[in-house]
Design a protein around this motif. Structure first.
Motif, PDB file in Angstrom:
ATOM      1  N   PRO A 164      -4.038   8.797   8.006  1.00 12.25           N
ATOM      2  CA  PRO A 164      -5.124   8.410   8.578  1.00 12.25           C
ATOM      3  C   PRO A 164      -5.209   7.372   7.792  1.00 12.25           C
ATOM      4  O   PRO A 164      -5.074   6.170   8.691  1.00 12.25           O
ATOM      5  N   HIS A 165      -4.708   6.807   7.000  1.00  9.65           N
ATOM      6  CA  HIS A 165      -5.288   5.249   5.772  1.00  9.65           C
ATOM      7  C   HIS A 165      -3.815   4.901   6.187  1.00  9.65           C
ATOM      8  O   HIS A 165      -4.394   3.810   6.080  1.00  9.65           O
ATOM      9  N   ALA A 166      -2.677   5.311   6.214  1.00  4.23           N
ATOM     10  CA  ALA A 166      -1.888   4.344   6.348  1.00  4.23           C
ATOM     11  C   ALA A 166      -1.906   3.272   7.901  1.00  4.23           C
ATOM     12  O   ALA A 166      -1.579   2.704   7.703  1.00  4.23           O
ATOM     13  N   GLN A 167      -2.665   4.195   8.836  1.00  6.24           N
ATOM     14  CA  GLN A 167      -2.068   3.962   9.789  1.00  6.24           C
ATOM     15  C   GLN A 167      -3.437   2.609  10.273  1.00  6.24           C
ATOM     16  O   GLN A 167      -3.584   2.140  10.888  1.00  6.24           O
ATOM     17  N   ARG A 168      -4.964   2.805   9.369  1.00  4.92           N
ATOM     18  CA  ARG A 168      -5.841   2.019   9.026  1.00  4.92           C
ATOM     19  C   ARG A 168      -5.091   0.564   8.340  1.00  4.92           C
ATOM     20  O   ARG A 168      -5.817  -0.451   9.034  1.00  4.92           O
ATOM     21  N   ILE A 169      -4.669   1.121   7.404  1.00  3.90           N
ATOM     22  CA  ILE A 169      -4.058  -0.715   7.039  1.00  3.90           C
ATOM     23  C   ILE A 169      -3.106  -1.088   8.227  1.00  3.90           C
ATOM     24  O   ILE A 169      -2.779  -2.725   8.416  1.00  3.90           O
ATOM     25  N   ARG A 178      -5.610  -2.225  10.522  1.00  2.89           N
ATOM     26  CA  ARG A 178      -5.956  -4.475  10.054  1.00  2.89           C
ATOM     27  C   ARG A 178      -5.076  -4.885   9.852  1.00  2.89           C
ATOM     28  O   ARG A 178      -5.905  -6.374   9.638  1.00  2.89           O
ATOM     29  N   SER A 216       0.116   5.648   0.093  1.00  4.63           N
ATOM     30  CA  SER A 216      -0.065   6.828   0.582  1.00  4.63           C
ATOM     31  C   SER A 216       0.535   8.070   1.140  1.00  4.63           C
ATOM     32  O   SER A 216       1.208   7.870   2.106  1.00  4.63           O
ATOM     33  N   TRP A 227       1.127  -0.793   0.231  1.00  8.60           N
ATOM     34  CA  TRP A 227       0.204  -0.040  -0.162  1.00  8.60           C
ATOM     35  C   TRP A 227       0.577   1.283  -0.091  1.00  8.60           C
ATOM     36  O   TRP A 227       1.842   0.854   1.219  1.00  8.60           O
ATOM     37  N   SER A 243      -1.770   9.560   3.201  1.00 11.95           N
ATOM     38  CA  SER A 243      -2.340   9.629   3.678  1.00 11.95           C
ATOM     39  C   SER A 243      -1.996   8.920   4.686  1.00 11.95           C
ATOM     40  O   SER A 243      -2.064   8.136   4.897  1.00 11.95           O
TER      41      SER A 243
END
Length: 325
Positions: free
Chosen positions: A132-137, A140, A128, A126, A130
């Motif tokens: 926040p998006h990276a932290q969500r990855i 997850r 990015s 991944w 972002s």
């Protein structure tokens, strides 16, 4: 027909073991190698009709170029250094590897995209801007019991790698991305199949895998620069084919392909890195195969043979056989 020895510019920001080996291999074939730092090259439309200044070549140009190293710098500096290589190709000078191929291999996100597009097994990735998006990855993957590696987009030699995700304390949070150019490149961590862990480095020259080694380390980073030890390794057909496909996907003349053992892959391995300006001192220490000679032979016999500027030359020799198991 040329009346002078072939003149090959070895583009490198530092001279040493690699450049000495290349110059020796060129000399043995009646060609002349000269080290040139791309930072010393210039665009100058008043100097010569072609618009370039390549130190050591007066108002002329080398017959061919081997790219051994490009110094880091500002975005502007690196753009112009690559621009010199682009310009040489536009002028019909064979460049080994050319700027397009180097750009693909230096940018890990493009490397990943091209490997994925060519259906070459590589870890889930991944990229990015972002946080926040990276932290969500990361969260997850951690929830699934997995870890990811945060890598610098333009990094090399195993520097700046961080393991994030599931561990004994829960989930390691994503650090600030400032040191990573405000960009998160995340790649799923492949658990080692044995202890100590290892990966393979396979060298591909002229589209053919020629030799391989294992890089063994107690640490999960297997780069020689980070203390891994080199061991001779057989170049099996599955490894060779995977490495050759990876090199072809990026359009490289020569490449160091890093592969990690993986049960999920039909070949038993996944490609984790493709190095377009590959060092080979560690590999040369564990193989009798003469790497510099093979690179020079491929340049002379394949790359220069198809150059419109050079149709024939009496210094061309047969390429040595690859040591494929």
């Amino acid at each position: 027909m040329h009346t002078h020895a072939l003149r090959v510019a070895i583009m490198s920001d530092e001279t040493g073991w690699h450049t000495s080996r290349l110059k020796k291999a060129l000399r043995e074939r009646g060609a002349q190698g000269r080290c040139v730092d791309l930072a010393d090259c210039r665009f100058d439309t008043t100097w010569a009709a072609h618009g370039l200044v390549i130190p050591g070549y007066g108002r002329g140009l080398p017959d061919a170029v081997i790219v051994r190293g490009i110094a880091g710098g500002t975005f502007e500096q690196v753009t112009v250094r690559l621009g010199i290589l682009h310009a040489l190709r536009e002028l019909g000078i064979p460049v080994y590897n050319d700027a397009r191929a180097i750009e693909r291999s230096v940018d890990k996100s493009m490397t990943t995209f091209l490997l994925h597009r060519a259906d070459i097994p590589t870890p889930a990735t991944w990229v990015s801007e972002s946080a926040p998006h990276a932290q969500r990855i990361v969260m997850r993957e951690a929830a699934a019991g997995r870890q990811v590696i945060l890598k610098p987009l333009f990094g090399s030699q195993g520097k700046g790698l961080l393991r994030l995700g599931a561990d004994d304390t829960g989930c390691t949070p994503l650090p600030t991305l400032k040191a990573y150019g405000q960009l998160a490149y995340l790649q799923r961590f492949i658990e080692p199949l044995e202890t100590p862990g290892f990966d393979w480095r396979v060298l591909v020259i002229g589209g053919k895998a020629v030799t391989a080694m294992r890089r063994v380390s107690e640490h999960w980073v297997h780069n020689v620069a980070q203390g891994a030890r080199c061991e001779a390794a057989p170049l099996t057909a599955p490894l060779a084919q995977l490495a050759e496909r990876a090199s072809a996907a990026l359009g490289l003349d020569y490449a160091g392909i890093d592969l990690i053992p993986c049960r999920d892959s039909p070949a038993g391995a996944q490609v984790i890195e493709v190095n377009g300006v590959a060092a080979w001192r560690g590999l040369q220490s564990v193989t009798p195969f003469d790497i510099a000679s093979c690179i020079v032979d491929d340049l002379l016999n394949r790359k220069l043979a198809h150059s419109p500027r050079i149709t024939s030359h009496n210094t061309l020799h047969d390429t040595p056989h690859a040591e494929v198991a």
